[in-house]
Scaffold this active site. Structure first.
Site, short mmCIF file in Angstrom:
data_model
loop_
_atom_site.label_atom_id
_atom_site.label_comp_id
_atom_site.label_asym_id
_atom_site.label_seq_id
_atom_site.Cartn_x
_atom_site.Cartn_y
_atom_site.Cartn_z
N TYR A 1 0.52 4.22 -2.39
CA TYR A 1 -0.45 5.19 -2.41
C TYR A 1 -0.07 5.99 -1.23
CZ TYR A 1 -5.23 6.61 -1.93
OH TYR A 1 -6.65 7.49 -2.08
N ASP B 1 -3.56 -4.41 5.43
CA ASP B 1 -4.85 -3.97 5.59
C ASP B 1 -5.29 -3.21 6.97
OD1 ASP B 1 -7.60 -4.84 3.76
OD2 ASP B 1 -7.83 -4.20 5.85
N PRO B 2 -5.41 -1.87 7.09
CA PRO B 2 -5.71 -1.43 8.32
C PRO B 2 -6.84 -1.94 9.19
CG PRO B 2 -5.32 0.52 6.64
CD PRO B 2 -5.44 -0.91 6.05
N ARG C 1 -10.38 2.37 11.12
CA ARG C 1 -10.10 3.75 10.89
C ARG C 1 -11.52 4.60 10.99
NH1 ARG C 1 -9.43 3.49 4.99
NH2 ARG C 1 -7.34 3.00 5.35
N GLN D 1 -12.65 -5.87 10.97
CA GLN D 1 -11.72 -4.67 10.79
C GLN D 1 -12.91 -3.67 10.53
OE1 GLN D 1 -11.90 -6.94 8.57
NE2 GLN D 1 -11.39 -6.56 6.51
N ARG E 1 0.81 -1.10 -0.15
CA ARG E 1 -0.34 -0.03 -0.09
C ARG E 1 0.84 1.44 -0.16
NH1 ARG E 1 -5.68 -1.77 2.19
NH2 ARG E 1 -5.99 0.37 2.26
N LYS F 1 0.70 10.09 -1.10
CA LYS F 1 -0.14 11.18 -0.43
C LYS F 1 0.58 11.83 0.41
CE LYS F 1 -3.95 10.46 -2.94
NZ LYS F 1 -4.38 11.40 -3.70
N GLY G 1 -13.47 -10.04 8.74
CA GLY G 1 -14.61 -8.97 8.74
C GLY G 1 -14.79 -8.02 9.90
P1 NAD Z 1 -11.08 7.37 -9.17
O1 NAD Z 1 -10.20 6.25 -9.47
O2 NAD Z 1 -12.54 7.23 -9.26
O3 NAD Z 1 -10.53 8.70 -9.84
C1 NAD Z 1 -9.37 9.22 -9.92
C2 NAD Z 1 -9.32 10.00 -11.27
O4 NAD Z 1 -7.90 10.34 -11.46
C3 NAD Z 1 -9.84 9.01 -12.42
O5 NAD Z 1 -10.58 9.61 -13.25
C4 NAD Z 1 -8.49 8.54 -13.11
O6 NAD Z 1 -8.38 8.12 -14.38
C5 NAD Z 1 -7.60 9.97 -12.84
N1 NAD Z 1 -6.13 9.78 -12.89
C6 NAD Z 1 -5.53 8.71 -12.29
N2 NAD Z 1 -4.03 8.97 -12.37
C7 NAD Z 1 -4.21 9.97 -13.22
C8 NAD Z 1 -2.78 10.62 -14.03
N3 NAD Z 1 -1.81 10.31 -13.96
N4 NAD Z 1 -3.27 11.76 -14.63
C9 NAD Z 1 -4.76 12.27 -14.93
N5 NAD Z 1 -5.60 11.42 -14.52
C10 NAD Z 1 -5.31 10.55 -13.56
O7 NAD Z 1 -10.87 7.79 -7.57
P2 NAD Z 1 -11.87 8.48 -6.61
O8 NAD Z 1 -12.65 7.71 -5.32
O9 NAD Z 1 -12.77 9.44 -7.23
O10 NAD Z 1 -10.48 9.14 -5.97
C11 NAD Z 1 -10.44 10.82 -6.19
C12 NAD Z 1 -9.26 11.29 -5.33
O11 NAD Z 1 -9.73 11.16 -3.71
C13 NAD Z 1 -8.09 10.51 -5.33
O12 NAD Z 1 -6.86 11.31 -5.22
C14 NAD Z 1 -8.05 9.46 -4.04
O13 NAD Z 1 -6.74 9.38 -3.56
C15 NAD Z 1 -8.81 10.24 -3.10
N6 NAD Z 1 -9.42 9.68 -2.11
C16 NAD Z 1 -10.38 9.03 -2.20
C17 NAD Z 1 -11.21 8.04 -1.49
C18 NAD Z 1 -12.46 7.35 -1.60
O14 NAD Z 1 -13.15 6.68 -0.68
N7 NAD Z 1 -13.09 7.46 -2.60
C19 NAD Z 1 -10.71 8.31 -0.17
C20 NAD Z 1 -9.53 8.77 0.06
C21 NAD Z 1 -8.98 9.54 -1.07
N1 UDP Z 2 -12.87 -5.63 2.05
C1 UDP Z 2 -13.72 -7.05 2.27
N2 UDP Z 2 -14.14 -7.42 1.09
C2 UDP Z 2 -14.09 -7.10 -0.18
C3 UDP Z 2 -13.35 -5.80 -0.21
C4 UDP Z 2 -12.85 -5.24 0.82
O1 UDP Z 2 -13.67 -7.49 3.17
O2 UDP Z 2 -14.46 -7.76 -1.04
C5 UDP Z 2 -12.09 -5.13 3.02
C6 UDP Z 2 -10.80 -4.78 2.97
O3 UDP Z 2 -9.86 -5.60 3.10
C7 UDP Z 2 -10.63 -3.58 3.90
C8 UDP Z 2 -12.04 -2.81 3.86
O4 UDP Z 2 -13.09 -3.86 3.27
O5 UDP Z 2 -10.57 -3.91 5.49
C9 UDP Z 2 -12.10 -1.71 2.96
O6 UDP Z 2 -11.59 -1.79 1.85
P1 UDP Z 2 -11.43 -0.87 0.61
O7 UDP Z 2 -10.67 -1.52 -0.42
O8 UDP Z 2 -12.73 -0.52 0.19
O9 UDP Z 2 -10.82 0.50 1.26
P2 UDP Z 2 -9.38 0.66 2.18
O10 UDP Z 2 -8.91 -0.64 2.55
O11 UDP Z 2 -8.61 1.46 1.20
O12 UDP Z 2 -9.98 1.51 3.27
#
Ligand code: NAD
Ligand code: UDP
Length: 317
Positions: free
Chosen positions: A148, A274-275, A278, A212, A145, A152, A210
């Site tokens: 990512y 896997d955290p 959260r 977590q 992980r 960030k 499950g």
């Molecule tokens: P997503 O994958 O749907 O959206 C990401 C977008 O970025 C996509 O459209 C992808 O094509 C574009 N992209 C990826 N790499 C690129 C690059 N090198 N150049 C141009 N475009 C690029 O994900 P999301 O859930 O919409 O997440 C959006 C942002 O929010 C991300 O930065 C993500 O880290 C952050 N975020 C989302 C969540 C969540 O739960 N959805 C949680 C924490 C952080």
């Molecule tokens: N997870 C799960 N079953 C699935 C997909 C995810 O139990 O089919 C768990 C995963 O291991 C994690 C949590 O759900 O503990 C959230 O996962 P997700 O990938 O949505 O987000 P993140 O781990 O990045 O918070």
């Protein structure tokens, strides 16, 4: 067009969160440039704005510099689901570091304010629970992980160094797990996985036992927090998420009971790093932005399930 029209650049604008943000900005009469390389984004997410005089779409990768005249940069470009960000981890790290560096460079050049979509992953597998912004995290720098999480973290560092060195206006948002319509059906995130599995009549896959936990924020609440942060005076970092914590088993039971109570829950191995838990402390968002989430998980699952139902019907799967 009026001279005061705000020009927004939304990187990652064709993705899940980015497309909802484009909707909100367009609906409030602003100008939007949506930039995306379509790695996980889809044109269908922003098809409703194609051809609109205030909307422009640019295919571009943020790891390459670009020159644009804009007032605000909403920097969301980065794959967000473990399946996608682990597909090419070096590219993920490049996107976070070089992509953010390029966008900060652009912001500096044109005097734009930049909001970074950071993540609760900066806290890693937290030893402090729930997590305040002051917690510095427990991140494995060399695990699967890390591309990512560490990506960030350096993106946040760059933002604050640009603020200190160049007086740049930055906003850093730590997003906790968010769900809603337009998530990809195959991106492996837990909410989309469970809904798609249940709609297909398949068992729901719990990783580990499950136990977590996560806290799930509905997309409309999240976008409201994002807009308030950009418009306000606080640089952050600021947690935006729903503080109500669920175990993954509870989520599975909720989804199963809404779609088909007969379905089985099965256990699969827990992925590395896997955290275990959260949950955001959102006192800062409440105080600085007057923001608090309004949509309960029960409620938010409804439009999300309806979205996937239609998608599966459309694609006949
Ligand atoms: P997503 O994958 O749907 O959206 C990401 C977008 O970025 C996509 O459209 C992808 O094509 C574009 N992209 C990826 N790499 C690129 C690059 N090198 N150049 C141009 N475009 C690029 O994900 P999301 O859930 O919409 O997440 C959006 C942002 O929010 C991300 O930065 C993500 O880290 C952050 N975020 C989302 C969540 C969540 O739960 N959805 C949680 C924490 C952080
Ligand atoms: N997870 C799960 N079953 C699935 C997909 C995810 O139990 O089919 C768990 C995963 O291991 C994690 C949590 O759900 O503990 C959230 O996962 P997700 O990938 O949505 O987000 P993140 O781990 O990045 O918070």
């Amino acid at each position: 067009m009026p001279a005061s029209l705000i020009r927004n650049l939304v990187t990652g604008g064709a993705g899940f969160l980015g497309s909802h943000l484009c909707d909100r900005l367009m609906e409030s009469g602003e100008e939007v440039i949506c930039l995306d390389n379509y790695f996980t984004g889809r044109k269908a997410n922003i098809a409703q704005w194609m051809g609109h005089p205030r909307f422009e779409l640019i295919r571009h990768d943020v790891t390459e510099p670009i020159k644009l005249e804009v007032d605000r940069i909403w920097h969301l470009a980065c794959p967000a689901s473990p399946v996608h960000y682990q597909f090419n981890p070096v590219k993920t790290a490049k996107t976070s570091f070089i992509g953010t560096y390029n966008m900060l460079g652009l912001a500096r050049r044109v005097g734009a304010r930049l909001l970074l979509a950071s993540t609760s992953e900066v806290y890693g597998d937290p030893e402090v629970h729930p997590q305040p912004e002051s917690y510095r995290g427990c991140v494995n720098p060399i695990g699967i992980r890390s591309c990512y999480d560490e990506g960030k973290r350096i993106a946040e560092t760059l933002c604050f160094d640009y603020q200190r060195m160049h007086d740049l206006e930055i906003r850093v948002m730590r997003i906790f797990n968010t769900y809603g319509p337009r998530m990809l059906p195959d991106d492996g995130r837990v909410v989309s996985n469970f809904i798609v599995q249940a709609l297909k009549g398949e068992p729901l896959t719990l990783y580990g036992d499950g136990s977590q936990s996560r806290s799930f924020c509905f997309v409309d609440d999240l976008i409201e927090g994002m807009i308030r942060l950009m418009n306000g005076d606080h640089s952050g970092p600021i947690n935006i998420g729903n503080p109500i914590e669920f175990t993954i088993r509870q989520l599975a039971e909720l989804v199963r009971d809404k779609i088909n109570p007969e379905l089985e829950l099965i256990c699969k191995p827990l992925p590395q790093d896997d955290p275990l838990q959260r949950q955001p402390i959102i006192d800062l968002a409440e105080k600085e932005l007057g923001w608090t989430p309004e949509v309960a998980l029960e409620k938010g699952l409804e439009p999300t399930i309806a979205y996937f139902k239609e998608l599966l019907l459309l694609h006949n799967v």
